[in-house]
Design an enzyme around this catalytic site. Structure first.
Site, mmCIF file in Angstrom:
data_model
loop_
_atom_site.group_PDB
_atom_site.id
_atom_site.type_symbol
_atom_site.label_atom_id
_atom_site.label_comp_id
_atom_site.label_asym_id
_atom_site.label_seq_id
_atom_site.Cartn_x
_atom_site.Cartn_y
_atom_site.Cartn_z
ATOM 1 N N ASP A 131 0.871 -1.166 0.000
ATOM 2 C CA ASP A 131 0.000 0.000 0.000
ATOM 3 C C ASP A 131 0.917 1.228 0.000
ATOM 4 O O ASP A 131 2.149 1.127 0.103
ATOM 5 C CB ASP A 131 -0.969 -0.018 1.185
ATOM 6 C CG ASP A 131 -2.197 0.862 0.917
ATOM 7 O OD1 ASP A 131 -2.156 1.697 -0.008
ATOM 8 O OD2 ASP A 131 -3.201 0.726 1.638
HETATM 9 C C1 NOJ Z 1 -3.995 3.982 0.164
HETATM 10 C C2 NOJ Z 1 -5.197 3.094 0.332
HETATM 11 O O1 NOJ Z 1 -5.120 2.405 1.553
HETATM 12 C C3 NOJ Z 1 -5.371 2.082 -0.792
HETATM 13 O O2 NOJ Z 1 -6.624 1.469 -0.642
HETATM 14 C C4 NOJ Z 1 -5.223 2.735 -2.133
HETATM 15 O O3 NOJ Z 1 -5.442 1.790 -3.157
HETATM 16 C C5 NOJ Z 1 -3.846 3.360 -2.228
HETATM 17 N N1 NOJ Z 1 -3.694 4.364 -1.184
HETATM 18 C C6 NOJ Z 1 -3.578 4.000 -3.582
HETATM 19 O O4 NOJ Z 1 -4.334 5.150 -3.715
#
Ligand code: NOJ
Length: 744
Positions: free
Chosen positions: A259
């Site tokens: 993430d």
């Molecule tokens: C953080 C989020 O937790 C995740 O769900 C998302 O896909 C990513 N950022 C990318 O934006």
């Protein structure tokens, strides 16, 4: 395909391999306002990027691909990703809403539509479906979740994965799914976003992992790791769960991405300095490092010297690190090959036509109506078209909040607000008033600014606002109150201490009710909210969530009978905001013990009387449905047998109805405490007025398997002979029971 990958692997330098593991955000693109190259452009020029997300247009994706190919000695293309959480340009209802449809074809159709829209803009992978089971209304990201139940979430995972990927991720109008967030991100301690999940291995295996198993079996091509720790070990370093369970037990061979800065964040998690956490993440099985660029910074040296970190209990020789880099790089290249990018770097980027926006609107409107749950109706709905309507509340004319959280490519101009939707449907504009501010707490409005301000407020006093609302009410025969929370109330980093409908909204409804006119309340929200006395005060109550571009139109269809309500809660609506976590699958305890200790309650001392908790699976329609008594083909069976549970469902009303028949089970005697009831199956059927139909559920022994897990490694799925109960009905509370004995 693998031969292509191996050819590249043989030719690539270490630096080129490390570059493939670097996953960046498009950010400001390739050039800044001063026509300077951006850091992203410079990375592309030196072949140091494997993939990019957030491009926002086909033209920018193409430009980045061209730049990447020029910068890559072996002309290795990028792939492009995006957060397509509940639609792309066409924003559908929030996932928690869509799951309330219990309509798996609809889930698949919306995912397929979103895939086609995203693919037409050169996107190859979506960061969806989000399949974190969540039982905690305080957690803001419950908005993105398919709800509290592992079976419903698993079916949602399958339907969404099929919709995104179709027959294969190389197809022109499909994209690769990315199951997230692996795992138990929806179970943070105290409901605080990012917090660690402290839970039994049995709960992990029986509640949080099943949607991942289901999504993987449906062929999901990628997985994203979660920010949180599970039982003390942060997921980005969680080798037992990623290498062990995901890759080992489940046999997943696809791509695992971090993430956003998830690798870097292992340091504040307490796992050590950059070099250590990079080695740990790579070893745990994280193939690509999103945004943090720590793989890029640390891996070259680690590949030369290896790592000896006794404080982390880790020691890797340089050759082991190089091996791990090869494994991750091979997975990135295999992913690109499956997307068709190694044959044609512009695969999917030649401007395939986007699906028709008007088809998208129709689908979004149907999805909104199907996602809305009718919680109460004292002969108020549907409203006759000629009725004079007052429309009161901060969401009466709202467009922005209707999109809900995580609608990064949506445009709130596409929303038809509720007043306009009602006007279009009935031919008459409702008398409209603001009535109450979304939040009466200024400090909260200020905090919501974190993700952009959409919380409009009216500076007039509450008394003035209510007086205006009462004026509108006086000119009408029925009052519709559009209440709820702003889209920023839910979502990432938006946990709430007290997930309740604001008191000021309840005060408004009480004042409206005092006019003696019927009040139909609609709650637009991103999470399950405790509703205070609203269930008692309102004459009709619809839980409409944040329904996307056609959310209000879907609601208008229900209000005026152009569609029949069929939504069923995928989460329990708590009676009180303190009643969290909450779910239908509560476990029994030793008390109250029959006959003794009756005064020792398991509930709360300070829970006010008379509050309504709406159970999981609950939802009303416009036509009454009669459930016949269930019967079993056999009341004793052995493990190899299939038992059939039959019952007749009858629509005794005057209008067509969509009914979701739910089958729960209990296992009263087991090796460990089991949930008092758990969902084992459901079927949805459409019944014409007066129609009766026999439904048959197949009961199999494997539906009663459960994990016993003193540790993750020693986990065992077991089942026992003996008595089980099967409960069938329209929701998790109102059921009829039959008993079955497994003889083996
Ligand atoms: C953080 C989020 O937790 C995740 O769900 C998302 O896909 C990513 N950022 C990318 O934006």
């Amino acid at each position: 395909m693998q031969a292509q990958v191996e050819r590249l692997m043989a030719e690539m330098t270490l630096a080129e391999k490390i570059g493939q593991l670097n996953l960046l955000a498009a950010g400001e693109g390739l050039v800044t306002g001063a026509a300077q190259s951006t850091p992203l452009a410079r990375r592309l020029d030196s072949g140091e990027v494997g993939a990019i997300f957030g491009t926002k247009s086909l033209a920018s994706a193409r430009a980045m691909q061209e730049r990447a190919l020029e910068g890559s000695r072996l002309r290795i293309p990028l792939f492009f990703a995006e957060d397509v959480i509940h639609g792309h340009r066409t924003v559908f209802p929030l996932p928690v809403a869509l799951a309330c449809s219990w309509d798996l074809d609809l889930v698949e159709d919306t995912a397929a539509f979103a895939a086609a829209e995203a693919a037409s803009e050169g996107i190859h992978q979506v960061y969806a479906p989000m399949i974190d089971v969540s039982r905690d209304p305080r957690w803001g990201r419950i908005a993105e979740s398919p709800g509290e139940d592992p079976l419903l979430a698993s079916r949602f995972a399958v339907a969404a994965t099929r919709g995104f990927q179709g027959g294969g991720i190389g197809e022109p109008d499909r994209v690769a799914a990315c199951l997230k967030h692996f795992v138990a991100y929806g179970a943070p301690d105290s409901g605080r976003d990012y917090d660690n999940a402290s839970l039994s291995w049995e709960d992990l295996l029986a509640i949080y992992l099943p949607p991942f198993t289901a999504g993987l079996q449906a062929g999901a091509a990628s997985v994203m790791a979660a920010f949180n720790a599970v039982n003390k070990l942060p997921m980005h370093a969680n080798a037992p769960l990623i290498q062990g369970w995901l890759r080992g037990t489940s046999g997943f061979n696809g791509l695992v991405v971090s993430d956003y800065t998830g690798v870097k964040e292992l340091t504040p998690h307490g796992l050590g300095p950059a070099a250590v956490v990079v080695a740990r993440a790579l070893h745990a099985g994280i193939d690509m490092d999103m945004v943090g660029e720590d793989y890029l910074a640390e891996l070259p040296a680690l590949a030369e010297t290896g790592l000896d970190a006794p404080e982390a209990g880790l020691s890797f020789g340089a050759s082991r690190i190089r091996e791990m880099i090869d494994t991750a790089c091979r997975r990135v290249l295999t992913f690109k090959a499956s997307l068709g990018l190694l044959d044609d770097p512009f695969h999917g980027m030649s401007g395939t036509a986007a699906p028709s926006r008007s088809d998208g609107r129709k689908l979004a409107r149907r999805a909104a109506a199907r996602s809305t749950v009718l919680l109460k109706n004292d002969n108020v709905l549907p409203i006759a078209q000629s009725t004079r309507v007052a429309l009161v509340g901060p969401f009466a004319r709202d467009r922005r909040n209707m999109l809900g959280t995580w609608a990064v490519s949506g445009n709130w101009d596409d929303v038809v607000p509720l007043d306009a939707a009602i006007t279009a449907l009935t031919g008459t504009a409702p008398a409209t008033a603001w009535g109450v501010n979304i939040t009466d707490r200024d400090w909260l409005a200020a905090r919501l600014n974190v993700h952009g301000v959409t919380v409009e407020t009216d500076p007039r006093s509450e008394d003035e606002l209510i007086a205006e609302a009462l004026d509108a009410a006086r000119q009408s025969d029925i009052i519709i109150a559009a209440l709820g929370e702003a889209k920023e109330h839910a979502g990432e980093s938006s946990s709430a201490l007290s997930p309740a409908l604001p008191e000021a909204h309840l005060r408004l409804v009480r004042a409206l009710k005092a006019t003696g006119k019927p009040v139909a309340a609609i709650v637009f929200a991103g999470r399950p909210l405790a509703l205070g006395d609203l269930p008692e005060t309102a004459d009709a109550l619809l839980y409409a969530w944040h329904g996307g571009i056609a959310g209000p139109e879907g609601v208008a269809d229900l209000l005026f009978g152009a569609a029949a309500p069929s939504g069923r809660l995928c989460v329990t609506l708590p009676a009180h905001p303190g009643e969290t976590p909450v779910s239908h699958a509560e476990e029994p305890t030793g008390r109250p013990f029959p006959g003794r200790f009756a005064k020792f309650r398991t509930g709360w001392l300070d829970m006010p009387d008379g509050l309504t908790r709406y159970p999981f699976g609950f939802g009303l329609g416009y036509a009454p449905i009669r459930y016949g008594a269930p019967s079993l083909s056999s009341t004793v069976a052995d493990v190899s047998q299939k038992v059939l549970l039959r019952l007749t469902i009858e629509n005794t009303g005057q209008t067509e109805a969509i009914e979701t028949v739910q089958l729960y089970a209990s296992d009263p005697v087991a090796r460990i405490t089991r949930p008092a009831r758990f969902l084992v199956d459901f079927k949805q059927l459409t019944l014409s007025p007066g129609e009766a139909r026999e439904l048959v559920f197949e009961i199999r022994a494997d539906q009663f398997a459960y994990p016993v897990a003193p540790s993750l490694e020693s986990a065992e799925w077991v089942r026992d002979p003996g008595l089980v109960q099967l409960h069938v009905g329209p929701n998790s509370r109102d059921t009829d029971t039959v008993e079955l004995t497994w003889s083996s």
